[in-house]
Scaffold this active site. Structure first.
Site, PDB file in Angstrom:
ATOM      1  N   HIS A 350       0.853  -1.192   0.000  1.00 41.95           N
ATOM      2  CA  HIS A 350       0.000   0.000   0.000  1.00 41.95           C
ATOM      3  C   HIS A 350       0.891   1.246   0.000  1.00 41.95           C
ATOM      4  CE1 HIS A 350      -3.859   2.021   0.387  1.00 41.95           C
ATOM      5  NE2 HIS A 350      -3.138   2.949   0.992  1.00 41.95           N
ATOM      6  N   ALA A 351       0.644   2.143  -0.954  1.00 39.23           N
ATOM      7  CA  ALA A 351       1.552   3.273  -1.172  1.00 39.23           C
ATOM      8  C   ALA A 351       1.669   4.169   0.066  1.00 39.23           C
ATOM      9  CB  ALA A 351       1.060   4.106  -2.357  1.00 39.23           C
ATOM     10  N   HIS A 380      -0.041  11.794  -5.820  1.00 40.88           N
ATOM     11  CA  HIS A 380      -0.557  11.845  -4.446  1.00 40.88           C
ATOM     12  C   HIS A 380       0.599  11.697  -3.447  1.00 40.88           C
ATOM     13  CE1 HIS A 380      -3.437  10.939  -1.144  1.00 40.88           C
ATOM     14  NE2 HIS A 380      -2.425  10.198  -0.716  1.00 40.88           N
ATOM     15  N   GLU A 381       1.413  10.672  -3.650  1.00 43.19           N
ATOM     16  CA  GLU A 381       2.508  10.405  -2.702  1.00 43.19           C
ATOM     17  C   GLU A 381       3.527  11.540  -2.697  1.00 43.19           C
ATOM     18  OE1 GLU A 381       2.218   8.214  -0.504  1.00 43.19           O
ATOM     19  OE2 GLU A 381       0.476   7.304  -1.452  1.00 43.19           O
ATOM     20  N   HIS A 384       2.730  14.389  -0.509  1.00 44.60           N
ATOM     21  CA  HIS A 384       3.147  14.209   0.895  1.00 44.60           C
ATOM     22  C   HIS A 384       4.616  14.617   1.055  1.00 44.60           C
ATOM     23  CE1 HIS A 384      -0.456  12.209   2.267  1.00 44.60           C
ATOM     24  NE2 HIS A 384      -0.316  11.168   1.474  1.00 44.60           N
ATOM     25  N   GLU A 408      -3.357  14.820   2.728  1.00 44.74           N
ATOM     26  CA  GLU A 408      -3.853  13.940   1.666  1.00 44.74           C
ATOM     27  C   GLU A 408      -4.265  14.710   0.411  1.00 44.74           C
ATOM     28  OE1 GLU A 408      -3.380  10.904   1.886  1.00 44.74           O
ATOM     29  OE2 GLU A 408      -2.959  10.790   4.040  1.00 44.74           O
ATOM     30  N   HIS A 508      -6.406   0.393   5.669  1.00 46.59           N
ATOM     31  CA  HIS A 508      -6.381   1.359   6.774  1.00 46.59           C
ATOM     32  C   HIS A 508      -7.003   0.823   8.057  1.00 46.59           C
ATOM     33  CE1 HIS A 508      -5.917   3.433   2.974  1.00 46.59           C
ATOM     34  NE2 HIS A 508      -5.335   4.432   3.612  1.00 46.59           N
ATOM     35  N   TYR A 518      -9.311  11.309   4.067  1.00 50.72           N
ATOM     36  CA  TYR A 518      -9.441  11.193   2.603  1.00 50.72           C
ATOM     37  C   TYR A 518     -10.738  11.827   2.114  1.00 50.72           C
ATOM     38  CZ  TYR A 518      -5.666   7.881   3.323  1.00 50.72           C
ATOM     39  OH  TYR A 518      -4.484   7.302   3.694  1.00 50.72           O
TER      40      TYR A 518
HETATM   41  O1  X8Z Z   1      -4.235   5.311   1.114  1.00 51.33           O
HETATM   42  C1  X8Z Z   1      -4.203   6.125   0.234  1.00 51.33           C
HETATM   43  C2  X8Z Z   1      -2.876   6.632  -0.328  1.00 51.33           C
HETATM   44  C3  X8Z Z   1      -1.830   6.641   0.685  1.00 51.33           C
HETATM   45  S1  X8Z Z   1      -2.069   7.856   1.924  1.00 51.33           S
HETATM   46  C4  X8Z Z   1      -2.429   5.745  -1.462  1.00 51.33           C
HETATM   47  N1  X8Z Z   1      -5.360   6.586  -0.312  1.00 51.33           N
HETATM   48  C5  X8Z Z   1      -6.662   6.099   0.127  1.00 51.33           C
HETATM   49  C6  X8Z Z   1      -6.860   4.631  -0.206  1.00 51.33           C
HETATM   50  O2  X8Z Z   1      -6.101   4.091  -1.030  1.00 51.33           O
HETATM   51  O3  X8Z Z   1      -7.779   4.025   0.316  1.00 51.33           O
HETATM   52  C7  X8Z Z   1      -5.481   7.601  -1.355  1.00 51.33           C
HETATM   53  C8  X8Z Z   1      -6.933   7.705  -1.642  1.00 51.33           C
HETATM   54  C9  X8Z Z   1      -7.672   6.944  -0.581  1.00 51.33           C
HETATM   55 ZN    ZN Z   2      -1.828   9.789   1.207  1.00 54.81          ZN
END
Ligand code: X8Z
Ligand code: ZN
Length: 611
Positions: A350-351, A380-381, A384, A408, A508, A518
């Site tokens: 997960h990024a 997105h990354e 950050h 975010e 998450h 988010y």
């Molecule tokens: O978790 C993330 C990023 C890392 S902070 C890739 N996002 C959420 C997800 O993937 O559920 C970005 C959008 C929503």
């Molecule tokens: Zn993020």
């Protein structure tokens, strides 16, 4: 040292050397009111000590998430235990200075210290160890998660491969198998999750919060109940747009798969939306018959045809930030980041984005695929990373974002500028679609941005109720799907029971990262974009604005980023937009032409609205 994480998307690590607490504990027992000078020393002492400890914990987490093994889990859990315990103690002690007359800067620092912990353990070493072990093991289990379709007969699929399959397959049975296969990773987490909730709640109560959810909601420079109301207010404003999109997508999916698979008036089966969690629907764009102009393009295909590699994908992102005046990423970024999934070991794919030393040790960790979706995630990354760099001159306690939604939103704001015009400027496409193609473009954007809105709400709506005890462990899964149906209008492909734990299949939840950020970010990014485009002197529909190359817009953004957490978020918002409030109008205006089009289509095709 961190009150907010060095790493965005992984763990929040805040450390305080337990032994160094002794003088403060002694002072806390004194009944005399503390002097401002004493408060100042308390904070400065902490800031100094926490930095080194935070760095150590950050390195342990980096290694553990890049090499998930028995030993790295223990090392990371130990660091997490120290972090959590110290942060909790610190938050307790900080209250001694609540009434001390402090400068605005010190008062802000104190507030941040009181909120420094994300998941406090109770004041009991056994419980602290147990909580840290659970937290680390849940995160690791997610990282190791696989689906083995035919037992040992075929290779097992990790989440990166499963995401690809769910994005590209159009065989509902295959999609269903993959969906069920991935969701099976949640079940073994259920008991540990329930125990984690108990421990976190006990720790939160010691800090004066009714439960973990109340603690999470208290971090937004307003009373926690007001914050919850704000979210509902904004959601109610956007719900009609979501309903129009939902109705259209359901109608189009029914056209593809038949009414037996996608019944009208019912929630959409979650496995058909192109994503394991049905959170963003951009992967079913090709199934939508919106009018495609001759110049429409497939960015994923273009990137593959040009033999773009993972590094090249990241370079596009860096180039954008450079064009608006940000300095290039440091060499160490390119040396230390993880861009592709290693073949020989488990990692958390997960990024995430990191600043390990809080100075300029920027990194991302991501299993990049050559797709339009990952092109966007890279922006997105990097958002950050550039934020982390912008606030690295702040004192340690202010090295964070105005609120977590801001962190975010930065990279997503830049990604909004990845318009056809921009792609043409950098030579990725030859021709920009005419204005008549805007509906199609807006639909593509809505499948990602609008589809996500109720998902962004629902994860923490569920967790807040779990933490408050309204949802009991015996109904974890039932309530999960009730909420997902209520807000998103989706349903699982097969009946689920309490033997399942579907929240565990979403990163998450086991990684314990709050999610409302988010939802906030989806709103802020349109506010930011509207303001930056204005700064750039742009006039015209927002979907056609790109701030690429505009140093004035970059400077405005950087000024806000450099504030870090030093000011309450409404002030940071004001510095960029002139507004003090979360405001859905920028997003609503962006999609207004699409809303009209969707309503016409729904009417024309007799697509019912709602479920
Ligand atoms: O978790 C993330 C990023 C890392 S902070 C890739 N996002 C959420 C997800 O993937 O559920 C970005 C959008 C929503
Ligand atoms: Zn993020």
């Amino acid at each position: 040292m961190k009150t907010t994480p060095h790493c965005w998307c992984a763990f929040a690590l805040t450390l305080l050397l337990a032994s160094s607490l002794a003088p403060h504990l002694a002072r806390a027992r004194q009944s005399t009111a503390p002097t401002p000078d004493e408060a100042k020393r308390f904070i400065e002492h902490a800031e100094q000590e926490l930095f080194d400890l935070g760095l150590k914990a950050e390195r342990a987490a980096w290694v553990q998430l890049n090499f998930i093994t028995f030993d790295t889990e223990i090392i990371a859990a130990d660091a997490q235990e120290a972090a959590n315990t110290a942060a909790t103690n610190y938050a307790k002690l900080a209250h001694r200075y609540d009434k001390a007359p402090l400068s605005p800067e010190l008062a802000r620092k104190l507030l941040l210290l009181e909120h420094a912990t994300e998941f406090p353990a109770p004041d009991d070493p056994k419980a602290q160890k147990e909580l840290a072990t659970i937290l680390t093991s849940l995160g690791s289990d997610y990282g190791k998660g696989k689906w083995c379709p035919d037992g040992a007969a075929k290779p097992c699929l990790d989440i990166t491969k499963i995401e690809r399959l769910l994005a590209t397959s159009r065989d509902p049975e295959e999609l269903k198998r993959a969906w069920i296969g991935w969701h099976a990773i949640g079940a073994p987490m259920r008991d540990r999750y329930a125990r984690m909730v108990e421990l976190g709640n006990a720790g939160s109560r010691e800090l004066g919060y009714s439960d973990v959810g109340a603690l999470w909601r208290s971090k937004y420079d307003m009373p926690p109940d007001d914050f919850a109301r704000e979210l509902d207010r904004v959601w109610e404003q956007l719900r009609p747009l979501y309903l129009s999109l939902h109705a259209y997508v359901r109608g189009q999916l029914a056209k593809k798969y038949g009414k037996d698979v996608v019944p009208p008036n019912s929630p959409i089966p979650a496995h058909l939306l192109g994503n394991p969690w049905a959170q963003e629907w951009n992967n079913v764009y090709e199934l939508m018959d919106s009018p495609k102009p001759a110049q429409s393009y497939d960015l994923s295909k273009i990137l593959v045809e040009r033999k773009t590699d993972a590094r090249g994908m990241v370079k596009y992102g860096e180039n954008f930030f450079s064009s608006i005046g940000f300095a290039p990423l440091p060499d160490t970024f390119w040396q230390r980041s993880l861009f592709t999934k290693p073949q020989d070991r488990d990692v958390v794919c997960h990024a995430s984005a990191w600043d390990v030393d809080d100075q300029d040790d920027l990194r991302i960790k991501m299993c990049i695929q050559i797709t339009e979706e990952d092109f966007r995630v890279i922006h997105h990354e990097l958002g950050h990373n550039y934020y982390q760099r912008a606030y690295n001159q702040q004192p340690p306690l202010f090295r964070g974002s105005a609120n977590d939604g801001f962190h975010e939103a930065v990279g997503d704001t830049i990604a909004l500028s990845v318009t056809p015009e921009y792609l043409k400027t950098i030579g990725l496409i030859d021709a920009v679609p005419p204005a008549s193609g805007d509906t199609d473009y807006l639909l593509r954007q809505a499948l990602e941005k609008v589809a996500f809105l109720p998902f962004g709400l629902v994860i923490d709506k569920w967790r807040w109720e779990v933490f408050s005890g309204k949802i009991k462990p015996a109904e974890y899964n039932k309530s999960w799907w009730e909420l997902r149906q209520k807000y998103q209008g989706i349903a699982p492909p097969i009946a689920r029971t309490e033997a399942d734990f579907d929240p565990g299949a979403k990163y998450h939840v086991p990684a314990n990262v709050p999610y409302m950020r988010y939802f906030l970010a989806r709103i802020y990014q349109f506010q930011f974009q509207r303001a930056l485009c204005k700064t750039a002197g742009y006039q015209g529909p927002l979907n056609r604005c790109s701030i690429y190359g505009n140093k004035g817009a970059g400077e405005k953004l950087n000024t806000m980023l450099s504030l870090g957490a030093s000011k309450p978020w409404p002030e940071a918002l004001e510095s960029i937009t002139g507004q003090h409030e979360l405001d859905a109008s920028a997003l609503a205006d962006y999609f207004a032409p699409l809303k009209t089009w969707l309503d016409t289509q729904n009417e024309k095709n007799n697509y019912p609205v709602g479920w």
